[in-house]
Design a protein around this motif. Structure first.
Motif, PDB file in Angstrom:
ATOM      1  N   LEU A  63      66.225  31.140  23.425  1.00  0.00           N
ATOM      2  CA  LEU A  63      65.346  30.305  24.240  1.00  0.00           C
ATOM      3  C   LEU A  63      65.485  28.812  23.953  1.00  0.00           C
ATOM      4  CD1 LEU A  63      62.036  32.385  24.377  1.00  0.00           C
ATOM      5  CD2 LEU A  63      63.635  31.924  26.242  1.00  0.00           C
ATOM      6  N   GLU A  64      65.855  28.443  22.731  1.00  0.00           N
ATOM      7  CA  GLU A  64      65.955  27.028  22.376  1.00  0.00           C
ATOM      8  C   GLU A  64      67.298  26.418  22.779  1.00  0.00           C
ATOM      9  OE1 GLU A  64      63.382  25.330  21.204  1.00  0.00           O
ATOM     10  OE2 GLU A  64      62.241  27.197  21.384  1.00  0.00           O
ATOM     11  N   ILE A  65      68.196  27.230  23.337  1.00  0.00           N
ATOM     12  CA  ILE A  65      69.532  26.756  23.722  1.00  0.00           C
ATOM     13  C   ILE A  65      69.576  26.528  25.225  1.00  0.00           C
ATOM     14  CG2 ILE A  65      72.003  27.251  23.675  1.00  0.00           C
ATOM     15  CD1 ILE A  65      71.440  29.213  21.392  1.00  0.00           C
ATOM     16  N   GLU A  66      70.074  25.377  25.650  1.00  0.00           N
ATOM     17  CA  GLU A  66      70.167  25.094  27.080  1.00  0.00           C
ATOM     18  C   GLU A  66      71.356  25.844  27.674  1.00  0.00           C
ATOM     19  OE1 GLU A  66      70.531  21.235  30.012  1.00  0.00           O
ATOM     20  OE2 GLU A  66      69.666  21.023  28.009  1.00  0.00           O
ATOM     21  N   PRO A  67      71.148  26.679  28.694  1.00  0.00           N
ATOM     22  CA  PRO A  67      72.242  27.503  29.215  1.00  0.00           C
ATOM     23  C   PRO A  67      73.194  26.725  30.110  1.00  0.00           C
ATOM     24  CG  PRO A  67      70.238  27.935  30.435  1.00  0.00           C
ATOM     25  CD  PRO A  67      69.860  26.988  29.327  1.00  0.00           C
ATOM     26  N   ILE A  68      74.419  27.226  30.192  1.00  0.00           N
ATOM     27  CA  ILE A  68      75.441  26.705  31.090  1.00  0.00           C
ATOM     28  C   ILE A  68      75.795  27.812  32.086  1.00  0.00           C
ATOM     29  CG2 ILE A  68      77.829  25.878  31.263  1.00  0.00           C
ATOM     30  CD1 ILE A  68      77.506  24.817  28.396  1.00  0.00           C
ATOM     31  N   ILE A  69      75.796  27.486  33.368  1.00  0.00           N
ATOM     32  CA  ILE A  69      76.158  28.472  34.390  1.00  0.00           C
ATOM     33  C   ILE A  69      77.682  28.597  34.401  1.00  0.00           C
ATOM     34  CG2 ILE A  69      75.971  29.115  36.819  1.00  0.00           C
ATOM     35  CD1 ILE A  69      73.687  26.996  37.015  1.00  0.00           C
ATOM     36  N   HIS A 111      81.776  24.529  36.516  1.00  0.00           N
ATOM     37  CA  HIS A 111      82.577  25.194  37.536  1.00  0.00           C
ATOM     38  C   HIS A 111      82.764  26.645  37.128  1.00  0.00           C
ATOM     39  CE1 HIS A 111      84.598  21.470  39.583  1.00  0.00           C
ATOM     40  NE2 HIS A 111      83.285  21.408  39.575  1.00  0.00           N
ATOM     41  N   LYS A 112      83.380  27.433  37.975  1.00  0.00           N
ATOM     42  CA  LYS A 112      83.518  28.853  37.698  1.00  0.00           C
ATOM     43  C   LYS A 112      84.319  29.095  36.421  1.00  0.00           C
ATOM     44  CE  LYS A 112      84.839  33.249  39.762  1.00  0.00           C
ATOM     45  NZ  LYS A 112      85.409  33.940  40.938  1.00  0.00           N
ATOM     46  N   ASN A 113      83.669  29.711  35.426  1.00  0.00           N
ATOM     47  CA  ASN A 113      84.282  30.064  34.139  1.00  0.00           C
ATOM     48  C   ASN A 113      84.904  28.871  33.417  1.00  0.00           C
ATOM     49  OD1 ASN A 113      83.570  32.770  34.415  1.00  0.00           O
ATOM     50  ND2 ASN A 113      85.442  33.263  35.523  1.00  0.00           N
ATOM     51  N   ALA A 114      84.451  27.674  33.722  1.00  0.00           N
ATOM     52  CA  ALA A 114      84.953  26.466  33.058  1.00  0.00           C
ATOM     53  C   ALA A 114      83.896  25.375  33.165  1.00  0.00           C
ATOM     54  CB  ALA A 114      86.262  26.013  33.670  1.00  0.00           C
ATOM     55  N   PHE A 115      83.882  24.470  32.189  1.00  0.00           N
ATOM     56  CA  PHE A 115      82.929  23.368  32.251  1.00  0.00           C
ATOM     57  C   PHE A 115      83.426  22.209  31.402  1.00  0.00           C
ATOM     58  CE2 PHE A 115      81.706  26.271  28.897  1.00  0.00           C
ATOM     59  CZ  PHE A 115      81.363  25.473  27.818  1.00  0.00           C
ATOM     60  N   MET A 116      82.980  21.022  31.774  1.00  0.00           N
ATOM     61  CA  MET A 116      83.280  19.794  31.041  1.00  0.00           C
ATOM     62  C   MET A 116      82.032  19.357  30.278  1.00  0.00           C
ATOM     63  SD  MET A 116      86.355  18.331  31.478  1.00  0.00           S
ATOM     64  CE  MET A 116      87.735  18.247  32.617  1.00  0.00           C
ATOM     65  N   ILE A 117      82.239  18.823  29.084  1.00  0.00           N
ATOM     66  CA  ILE A 117      81.160  18.181  28.333  1.00  0.00           C
ATOM     67  C   ILE A 117      81.546  16.715  28.128  1.00  0.00           C
ATOM     68  CG2 ILE A 117      79.819  18.112  26.210  1.00  0.00           C
ATOM     69  CD1 ILE A 117      80.354  21.038  25.816  1.00  0.00           C
ATOM     70  N   ASP A 118      80.718  15.822  28.665  1.00  0.00           N
ATOM     71  CA  ASP A 118      80.918  14.382  28.530  1.00  0.00           C
ATOM     72  C   ASP A 118      79.868  13.872  27.543  1.00  0.00           C
ATOM     73  OD1 ASP A 118      81.205  11.658  28.800  1.00  0.00           O
ATOM     74  OD2 ASP A 118      81.443  11.712  30.972  1.00  0.00           O
ATOM     75  N   LYS A 119      80.325  13.430  26.363  1.00  0.00           N
ATOM     76  CA  LYS A 119      79.401  13.153  25.263  1.00  0.00           C
ATOM     77  C   LYS A 119      78.925  11.705  25.186  1.00  0.00           C
ATOM     78  CE  LYS A 119      81.804  16.790  22.749  1.00  0.00           C
ATOM     79  NZ  LYS A 119      82.688  17.142  21.626  1.00  0.00           N
TER      80      LYS A 119
END
Length: 349
Positions: free
Chosen positions: A155-161, A201-209
């Protein structure tokens, strides 16, 4: 000896030509100017309850502006290529609050999930331990939603679709049927922290820090300013986006389509890059400085440093979108102008 000289001269000439060609600004075409053809004003009488509603949200994707109501979903799409407003069957009967973070410019596009013509977002679920994923297919004009029951440990973790039936909580993949898979991760994998932007995106995501910092002091050997993450089988692989020609931390993610992502420079508005995940290469380019400069951009008030927004000093922002062929960059100041970069694939050749 003479032949060696000729070969060396030719090599230098080719190198000079390639470098000089990279510096030539790429031509753009203005396809929309809200001061001339304001589509919101044009359709206001047809649906005044919608177009006068201050709670509407706006997402730029492909060649469209996607328009919706915060608690109910997507109602219209305006296609800038066809100059046509399309009604979408994307409104839900039951209101559910969106779980979205706004950055200091007000942009929300990075909080949405994109898969070709499908757009998804998370909402508050029916209980404290659930979340609901809503998905609208623009072209099919259909909608669907699925509720995930989230274990207390996540619950404390922000989910990624990551797709329409799975959410990622760090390296735990929660499926809509309740199954949880533990993904193997690379040593370099990091998960989003407060203030990071995540583009899904589908089965992939970018993290911009460091999207809000113009020139962050980053040790590239320890921290990747921008990560590309992809789920392959039971493994989450991470790839740092790096450039031999400049500091990646001085760029930020704008948008992506399939395997190509657009990055913009945080100090020089005319500078951009394309990143191809298939070739793992970064391709810098410049647009017309007369158009893409600070005088033509709406400036945001600098945000003071605090615990939630450390060191944000970027004072301008673009909205951008792309499809398989073209880039669309929204220049916003006293209205909206949209410029198209045609056949951007040529930049990567």
């Amino acid at each position: 000896m003479r032949m060696r000289f000729i070969l060396c001269f030719c090599s230098l000439l080719n190198f000079w030509n390639s470098c000089s060609s990279q510096k030539q600004p790429i031509s753009v075409e203005k396809i929309y100017d809200s001061k001339i053809q304001n589509y919101v004003a044009k359709y206001r009488n047809a649906d005044p309850a919608f177009f006068n509603n201050e709670k509407d949200f706006w997402v730029q994707y492909s060649s469209w502006s996607v328009l919706g109501i915060d608690d109910f979903g997507i109602k219209y799409v305006y296609d800038f290529e066809k100059e046509d407003l399309i009604r979408v069957n994307g409104l839900y009967e039951t209101p559910k609050k969106m779980i979205l973070k706004y950055d200091f410019t007000g942009a929300i596009g990075f909080n949405f999930y994109f898969d070709e013509t499908r757009i998804g977002w998370l909402t508050l679920g029916p209980s404290m331990t659930s979340t609901t994923l809503r998905v609208v297919d623009i072209e099919a004009s259909t909608k669907d939603e699925k509720t995930f029951n989230v274990p207390h440990s996540l619950l404390e973790i922000e989910p990624i679709i990551v797709n329409t039936t799975s959410l990622l909580f760090n390296n735990y993949l929660l499926h809509v049927d309740g199954r949880i898979d533990t993904l193997k991760v690379d040593k370099t994998t990091t998960f989003p922290a407060d203030g990071d932007k995540v583009f899904m995106h589908k089965n992939a995501f970018m993290i911009d820090k460091y999207s809000g910092q113009k020139n962050p002091n980053v040790d590239a050997s320890k921290t990747n300013p921008i990560d590309f993450n992809q789920i392959e089988g039971n493994r989450l692989t991470t790839r740092a986006i790096t450039s031999p020609n400049g500091k990646t931390q001085n760029y930020r993610i704008e948008c992506g389509y399939r395997n190509v992502w657009l990055l913009s420079h945080k100090s020089n508005p005319e500078k951009f890059c394309l990143y191809d995940t298939k070739s793992d290469k970064l391709h810098p380019f410049e647009l017309d400085k007369k158009i893409f400069n600070l005088d033509n951009l709406s400036l945001a008030d600098p945000v003071s440093s605090d615990e939630t927004s450390p060191g944000r000093d970027v004072i301008f922002s673009y909205f951008a979108s792309m499809n398989a062929d073209n880039l669309y960059i929204y220049v916003i100041k006293n209205g909206i102008e949209i410029y198209k970069v045609s056949e951007y694939g040529t930049i990567m050749k």
